[in-house]
Scaffold this active site. Structure first.
Site, mmCIF file in Angstrom:
data_model
loop_
_atom_site.group_PDB
_atom_site.id
_atom_site.type_symbol
_atom_site.label_atom_id
_atom_site.label_comp_id
_atom_site.label_asym_id
_atom_site.label_seq_id
_atom_site.Cartn_x
_atom_site.Cartn_y
_atom_site.Cartn_z
ATOM 1 N N HIS A 117 -7.525 -2.786 10.440
ATOM 2 C CA HIS A 117 -8.848 -3.407 10.299
ATOM 3 C C HIS A 117 -9.613 -3.260 11.614
ATOM 4 O O HIS A 117 -9.746 -4.225 12.372
ATOM 5 C CB HIS A 117 -8.693 -4.880 9.921
ATOM 6 C CG HIS A 117 -8.031 -5.089 8.587
ATOM 7 N ND1 HIS A 117 -7.650 -6.327 8.124
ATOM 8 C CD2 HIS A 117 -7.705 -4.206 7.603
ATOM 9 C CE1 HIS A 117 -7.105 -6.195 6.918
ATOM 10 N NE2 HIS A 117 -7.113 -4.911 6.585
ATOM 11 N N HIS A 158 -3.163 2.392 8.337
ATOM 12 C CA HIS A 158 -4.278 1.551 7.889
ATOM 13 C C HIS A 158 -4.407 0.368 8.843
ATOM 14 O O HIS A 158 -3.414 -0.290 9.159
ATOM 15 C CB HIS A 158 -4.018 1.043 6.464
ATOM 16 C CG HIS A 158 -4.943 -0.062 6.060
ATOM 17 N ND1 HIS A 158 -6.317 0.066 6.107
ATOM 18 C CD2 HIS A 158 -4.716 -1.321 5.626
ATOM 19 C CE1 HIS A 158 -6.881 -1.061 5.700
ATOM 20 N NE2 HIS A 158 -5.923 -1.925 5.414
ATOM 21 N N HIS A 187 -13.806 -3.436 4.915
ATOM 22 C CA HIS A 187 -12.358 -3.649 4.909
ATOM 23 C C HIS A 187 -11.657 -3.046 6.135
ATOM 24 O O HIS A 187 -11.171 -3.777 6.987
ATOM 25 C CB HIS A 187 -11.769 -3.093 3.604
ATOM 26 C CG HIS A 187 -10.292 -3.300 3.497
ATOM 27 N ND1 HIS A 187 -9.586 -3.149 2.321
ATOM 28 C CD2 HIS A 187 -9.354 -3.622 4.423
ATOM 29 C CE1 HIS A 187 -8.306 -3.399 2.522
ATOM 30 N NE2 HIS A 187 -8.136 -3.679 3.789
ATOM 31 N N GLU A 207 0.829 -1.217 0.000
ATOM 32 C CA GLU A 207 0.000 0.000 0.000
ATOM 33 C C GLU A 207 0.864 1.268 0.000
ATOM 34 O O GLU A 207 0.337 2.367 0.159
ATOM 35 C CB GLU A 207 -0.920 0.025 1.236
ATOM 36 C CG GLU A 207 -1.976 -1.047 1.282
ATOM 37 C CD GLU A 207 -3.136 -0.781 0.329
ATOM 38 O OE1 GLU A 207 -3.114 0.246 -0.361
ATOM 39 O OE2 GLU A 207 -4.038 -1.620 0.282
#
Ligand SMILES: [Zn+2]
Length: 271
Positions: A147, A145, A217, A122
């Site tokens: 989850h 980032h 996501h 990413e």
């Protein structure tokens, strides 16, 4: 690691990244190698002083000219947050973009190293976000980032795949959510992970919100410090938890009224 040994600010930052990686794992937001972090560390290091010829160089398909010569700490591809928490520099890299912003040197490895690995897949998304931050002249240095389970769970409910309804719900579950995050969360409908679309859509949303929630996501967030960035996700997730806990007890959460939220918004504006 030479660069960090000589630089107490960078050493502290790496400790903070490791601390947050541990929190992500403990929260259950970082299964297997899920999640990635990058921090623009250019303000902490004098790039001119770094000899780059002995370090591996990687050419990028998309150049980021506005980030030329900038330095980043970035998590490695396939690396686990639980490992990063214990051994940050075995699981993250210090990199510097070249003078054109078309490629980068891996400063934390020598060409002869036998443990060279790549940044997160990413990384282009992260660089796109760092470039947007630089362009608008704001001070965020962190892109994270993860989850965040309860926030992702909310996006499994069609009713909340709507930015307005989502924020009303989250703000309404706990007063501090509005006080600390009056900009709310941005919502991006489902996009296949790893595609350019997700970067493009996230960039649009991050212009107005410090957190973007990708349907089914996870979240992508920006912040001034790694600890504050984590805190923002934690606050939002707390609200989602209260929602699910109330529902699990068999009740519909009442939420805060529009008037109560307006009062909190005023407090937030003076914060
Ligand atoms: Zn992910």
């Amino acid at each position: 690691m030479r660069i960090t040994d000589q630089n107490p600010l960078l050493k502290k930052l790496i400790e903070n990244v490791a601390e947050v990686a541990g929190y992500l794992w403990e929260r259950g937001w970082a299964e297997r190698n899920a999640g990635n972090i990058s921090v623009n560390i250019s303000a902490l290091i004098s790039g001119e002083t770094i000899g780059i010829n002995s370090h591996p160089f990687v050419e990028m398909t998309t150049p980021y000219p506005e980030l030329a010569s900038m330095l980043f700490l970035v998590t490695g591809t396939g690396k686990r947050m639980r490992d990063l928490a214990r051994k940050p520099l075995d699981n993250a890299l210090l990199i510097q973009l070249n003078k054109k912003g078309s490629g980068y040197y891996v400063l934390s490895r020598e060409k002869s190293s036998d443990d060279i690995f790549m940044p997160t897949s990413e990384f282009p998304t992260h660089l796109g976000i760092h470039q947007m931050v630089k362009r608008r002249g704001s001070k965020e240095t962190v892109v994270l980032h993860t989850h965040a389970t309860e926030l992702v769970a909310l996006t499994q409910i069609q009713e909340y795949c709507n930015q307005e309804k989502l924020n009303k719900l989250l703000w309404g579950m706990h007063p501090e959510t509005m006080v600390f995050l009056p900009q709310g969360i941005g919502f991006v409908p489902y996009v296949t992970p790893g595609t350019d679309d997700i970067a493009t859509e996230s960039l649009k949303v991050l212009k107005k919100h410090p957190i973007v929630l990708w349907e089914k996501h996870g979240v992508f967030c920006i912040g001034d410090s790694i600890i504050d960035t984590f805190d923002n996700i934690d606050i939002m997730t707390k609200s989602a938890k209260i929602f699910f806990l109330t529902r699990s007890a068999g009740y519909s959460p009442e939420g805060l009224s529009d008037k109560e939220l307006e009062t909190l918004k005023v407090i937030a504006s003076n914060f």
